[in-house]
Write an enzyme that holds these catalytic residues in place. Structure first.
Site, PDB file in Angstrom:
ATOM      1  N   VAL A 190       0.869  -1.176   0.000  1.00  0.00           N
ATOM      2  CA  VAL A 190       0.000   0.000   0.000  1.00  0.00           C
ATOM      3  C   VAL A 190       0.902   1.222   0.000  1.00  0.00           C
ATOM      4  CG1 VAL A 190      -2.024  -1.070   1.071  1.00  0.00           C
ATOM      5  CG2 VAL A 190      -0.245  -0.103   2.524  1.00  0.00           C
ATOM      6  N   SER A 191       0.353   2.352  -0.413  1.00  0.00           N
ATOM      7  CA  SER A 191       1.176   3.543  -0.626  1.00  0.00           C
ATOM      8  C   SER A 191       1.476   4.346   0.628  1.00  0.00           C
ATOM      9  CB  SER A 191       0.505   4.461  -1.647  1.00  0.00           C
ATOM     10  OG  SER A 191       0.419   3.805  -2.880  1.00  0.00           O
ATOM     11  N   SER A 192       0.634   4.241   1.636  1.00  0.00           N
ATOM     12  CA  SER A 192       0.875   5.068   2.830  1.00  0.00           C
ATOM     13  C   SER A 192       0.719   4.252   4.101  1.00  0.00           C
ATOM     14  CB  SER A 192      -0.065   6.272   2.856  1.00  0.00           C
ATOM     15  OG  SER A 192      -1.379   5.861   3.166  1.00  0.00           O
TER      16      SER A 192
ATOM     17  N   GLN B 196      -2.834   3.224   5.357  1.00  0.00           N
ATOM     18  CA  GLN B 196      -3.629   2.231   4.643  1.00  0.00           C
ATOM     19  C   GLN B 196      -3.382   0.837   5.219  1.00  0.00           C
ATOM     20  OE1 GLN B 196      -2.075   3.288   0.718  1.00  0.00           O
ATOM     21  NE2 GLN B 196      -4.161   3.793   0.098  1.00  0.00           N
TER      22      GLN B 196
END
Length: 184
Positions: A10-12, A15
């Protein structure tokens, strides 16, 4: 017969990886690698590197979506080349990609190009929004988050710890933030 190896991203940090982890486990992956980091480049993605070092001939790398592996076509092709070099196949659960066939490889490359296009469009829209907000000047809603650390607090932490790095650690901020507060 090789092993099913899962990779999720996931990007962050806010998340959750739960949906991907559950899907990879249901797909039969016994070994999972996952991380919370932007996919726009491969540098610094430690779990991706660990996974690429771990997989071996006849293994199948399983991902939920193509953009979990890479967001740019050059990175995607670089990762694919490493997998092919090791004799590792790729299975993408949500996009029905299987690199054991010429059609699957073509689909893989097309979807990689689409993922890169979507990333570039999103960046352009974000930049347009920021530029429009900044053009409003003093009335701009784009002012950033207000500072939570004062120069006095930073100076006190430096005096107590004897260094800017120590002050950053004590205050729970980055060294760049220490320099930014002192400069501003």
């Amino acid at each position: 017969m090789g092993e099913l190896v899962g990779y999720g991203r996931v990007s962050s940090r806010t998340q959750s990886l739960d949906i991907q982890t559950d899907a990879l486990t249901r797909a039969g992956c016994k070994k999972l690698f996952s991380e919370k980091m932007s996919g726009t480049r491969t540098e610094g993605r430690k779990e991706l590197e660990r996974m690429l070092d771990y997989v071996r001939e006849y293994d199948v790398l399983v991902i939920t979506k193509l953009d979990r592996l890479a967001r740019s076509l050059p990175d995607l092709l670089k990762i694919t080349a490493r997998l092919e070099e090791k004799g590792v196949q790729l299975r993408c659960l949500d996009q029905a990609i299987d690199t054991t066939t010429p059609e699957g490889r073509m689909t893989y490359q097309i979807l990689g190009a689409v993922a890169e296009f979507e990333t570039n469009i999103r960046k352009a829209r974000q930049r347009e929004g920021i530029d429009a907000a900044l053009a409003k000047g003093a009335d701009s809603p784009f002012k950033g988050r207000p500072a939570t650390i004062t120069a006095d607090a930073v100076n006190a932490a430096i005096a107590e710890t004897g260094s800017k790095a120590g002050a950053a650690k004590k205050l729970g901020i980055s060294r760049d933030s220490v320099y930014r507060v002192l400069k501003g």
